[in-house]
Design an enzyme around this catalytic site. Structure first.
Site, mmCIF file in Angstrom:
data_model
loop_
_atom_site.group_PDB
_atom_site.id
_atom_site.type_symbol
_atom_site.label_atom_id
_atom_site.label_comp_id
_atom_site.label_asym_id
_atom_site.label_seq_id
_atom_site.Cartn_x
_atom_site.Cartn_y
_atom_site.Cartn_z
ATOM 1 N N ARG A 1 93.802 -8.263 48.984
ATOM 2 C CA ARG A 1 93.799 -6.841 48.656
ATOM 3 C C ARG A 1 94.656 -6.127 49.690
ATOM 4 N NH1 ARG A 1 91.123 -2.361 50.468
ATOM 5 N NH2 ARG A 1 90.566 -0.761 48.960
ATOM 6 N N SER B 1 87.719 -3.776 37.497
ATOM 7 C CA SER B 1 86.732 -2.902 38.144
ATOM 8 C C SER B 1 86.056 -2.009 37.114
ATOM 9 C CB SER B 1 87.410 -2.015 39.197
ATOM 10 O OG SER B 1 88.016 -2.793 40.207
ATOM 11 N N LYS C 1 87.654 1.886 50.925
ATOM 12 C CA LYS C 1 88.382 2.406 49.777
ATOM 13 C C LYS C 1 87.791 3.739 49.366
ATOM 14 C CE LYS C 1 89.897 0.872 45.180
ATOM 15 N NZ LYS C 1 89.784 -0.199 44.172
#
Length: 219
Positions: A39, A108, A137
């Protein structure tokens, strides 16, 4: 492709504590991680490809799949096993067309509307969250374990066996809570990569997840 979400380790250069991502990936897999994702929200395409190739090489022989967040092109260039995408990324149908049926593709899920609209037949798993507060995040307000349970019910009313992981703010203090709420596993960044010993942290968290799955009768 079937996917094992029990301990889904996300490695992120912004949450690496100065360690090489490939080293973190190798360590957490040795500790029991069942899936690894790169990520990198800020790196150049070149940097992401280099990171992805290094992680892929580090996992050779482990039989643990390696995914790339958001970037189908990086996944293809690095020979990754698939991608995890969000709703602002390449549409799942396009990712599937490019990567093929054997690739692992995850999505997601943050809202009931997304749970109702997700193209489940094209997906191998979903990650639901953010469940808890996190610094990794920007997320809408966390849904908590109860909110996770509501979203996973919607997903499984549409596809009963769809693997569902919980993401955001998960560590050894709350992993069992989300497993009890219906998660098949936990997606974790900081609790592994910023731990003094990522391998030991993975081993402990995997034990918590396995025990919680056993109590739920899901192991």
């Amino acid at each position: 492709m079937s996917v094992d979400l029990r301990l889904y380790a996300l490695v992120d250069p912004d949450r690496s504590g100065g360690r090489q991502l490939a080293d973190i990936a190798r360590s957490v897999v040795q500790g029991g991680a069942t899936l690894v994702q790169l990520r990198d929200k800020s790196g150049s395409t070149l940097r992401q490809i280099e990171e992805a190739r290094a992680i892929k090489a580090a996992l050779v022989g482990t039989f643990v799949p390696f995914l790339v967040n958001d970037r189908v092109d990086v996944a293809l260039a690095a020979g990754a096993d698939g991608v995890h995408v969000g709703w602002d990324d390449m549409p799942v149908a396009d990712a599937r067309a490019l990567l093929g049926r054997e690739a692992i593709i995850g999505l997601s899920i943050k809202t009931p509307e997304q749970a109702k609209a997700a193209p489940l037949d094209l997906l191998d798993y979903v990650c639901i969250g953010g469940v808890f507060e996190t610094q990794s995040k920007d997320n809408p307000p966390p849904v908590g374990a109860a909110g996770f349970a509501e979203l996973v019910v919607i997903i499984r009313s549409r596809k009963p066996n769809m693997p569902a992981g919980a993401i955001a703010g998960i560590d050894e203090s709350n992993a069992a809570q989300v497993i009890a709420a219906g998660a098949d596993g936990v997606a974790v960044i900081s609790a592994l990569s910023l731990a003094p010993d990522p391998r030991a942290a993975a081993q402990k968290l995997r034990g918590i997840v396995d025990a919680a799955l056993s109590r739920r009768g899901a192991a």
